[in-house]
Design an enzyme around this catalytic site. Structure first.
Site, short mmCIF file in Angstrom:
data_model
loop_
_atom_site.label_atom_id
_atom_site.label_comp_id
_atom_site.label_asym_id
_atom_site.label_seq_id
_atom_site.Cartn_x
_atom_site.Cartn_y
_atom_site.Cartn_z
N LEU A 26 5.36 2.97 2.83
CA LEU A 26 4.77 1.87 2.07
C LEU A 26 4.59 2.35 0.64
O LEU A 26 4.32 3.53 0.40
CB LEU A 26 3.40 1.47 2.65
CG LEU A 26 3.35 0.95 4.09
CD1 LEU A 26 1.90 0.70 4.50
CD2 LEU A 26 4.16 -0.33 4.23
N ASP A 27 4.72 1.44 -0.33
CA ASP A 27 4.44 1.81 -1.71
C ASP A 27 3.00 2.29 -1.84
O ASP A 27 2.13 1.87 -1.07
CB ASP A 27 4.61 0.60 -2.64
CG ASP A 27 6.04 0.07 -2.66
OD1 ASP A 27 6.95 0.82 -2.28
OD2 ASP A 27 6.23 -1.10 -3.06
N ALA A 28 2.74 3.13 -2.84
CA ALA A 28 1.37 3.60 -3.08
C ALA A 28 0.41 2.44 -3.31
O ALA A 28 -0.76 2.48 -2.90
CB ALA A 28 1.33 4.56 -4.26
#
Length: 294
Positions: free
Chosen positions: A124-126
């Site tokens: 997942l993106d940060a």
């Protein structure tokens, strides 16, 4: 094709890295140094001197506030990832990571995969919150990697997007690749990787719509790129053209995007398991503000 674009395709480099090689005189065509915007032509002899590989980024065990374990057994650990946390270390990232947080908690994960992302089967993106799974056993790692590749995993996201998508239910089928001018983001690009996103509007507010999203493919930034291409970017996603005024009014400082559900066949015995993540406080508050405006 331009030299920087051609090297990116041939060698898997970013266009920025390819441009750096040309600036250093490390790219020759028929024995002559070329610039990044020069053209590659059929039949030419291309020589590239690659730099020494970077040392792998090491995982630093450090507690991660807000990282919640939803489920754990001998094969997998399912976590609820908070905002501002990357999944694994990478060059240039100095913040907290999921694998570092698990290491600090004493959770042993699989050793398969590159050193800095052992046990990681998806990301997942940060700036994206929600549910994700990490493999603890080598068997689980191989089974889950195959499951993600074969698309037998169900990944459900909720996104708050600007405006009102029309139709309210549909499929976005548009190829994605790196942005032709900005290396830090992605775009719908002819000849990119096939990318398919299914969506359905759950609730329409005056300024935005809450959308249930199901991913058929898992490209980097896929949901963000696809809805930006429809002119309905995720609220707060300034990288992809979101309205900063609306983001400030709703108190959102990142993209309103949450990995809501994750379902897969358990690698140990094949039974179907599904996990749900509740909205974090900042996303819930934005919905409350929108509901009050109705």
């Amino acid at each position: 094709m331009r030299v920087d674009a051609g090297l990116a395709k041939l060698l898997g480099l970013s266009r920025t890295a390819a441009a750096t090689l040309t600036e250093a005189g490390d790219v020759l065509v028929d024995g002559r140094p070329v610039g990044k915007s020069d053209r590659l032509v059929a039949g030419a002899w291309l020589e590239v001197v690659l730099p020494e590989p970077e040392q792998p980024v090491q995982v630093a065990a450090a507690p991660v506030p807000g990282l919640v374990v939803l489920y754990e057994d001998d094969d997998i650990v399912v976590v609820d990832k908070p905002v501002g946390v990357a999944v694994h270390p990478s060059p240039g990232w100095t913040g907290p990571t999921v694998v570092g947080g698990l290491a600090a908690a004493g959770t042993r994960i699989a050793t398969s995969g590159a050193a800095e992302r052992q046990g990681v089967v998806h990301r997942l993106d940060a700036g994206t919150t929600g549910v994700m799974v990490v493999a603890k056993s080598e068997h689980a790692y191989s089974v889950l990697k195959r499951a993600f590749k074969e698309r037998t995993v169900t990944k459900g996201y909720h996104a708050l997007v600007q405006g009102h998508p029309d139709p309210t239910r549909g499929t976005i089928d548009a190829p994605i690749d790196r942005h032709p001018r900005h290396d830090y983001k992605f775009a719908v690009v002819a000849g990119g990787k096939p990318s398919v996103t299914h969506y359905e509007v759950i609730e329409a507010f005056r300024a935005a719509s809450l959308v249930d999203v199901r991913l058929e493919t898992g490209r980097t930034h896929q949901i963000r790129v696809h809805f930006a291409a429809l002119r309905h970017p995720c609220v707060g996603d300034l990288t992809y053209g979101a309205d900063p005024v609306l983001a400030r009014r709703l108190g959102v400082s990142r993209q309103w995007l949450h990995a809501r559900t994750l379902g897969f066949h358990h690698p140990a015995d094949g039974r179907w398991v599904e996990f749900v993540s509740e909205y974090p406080e900042d996303l819930e508050k934005a919905l409350d503000i929108l509901a009050a405006d109705q």
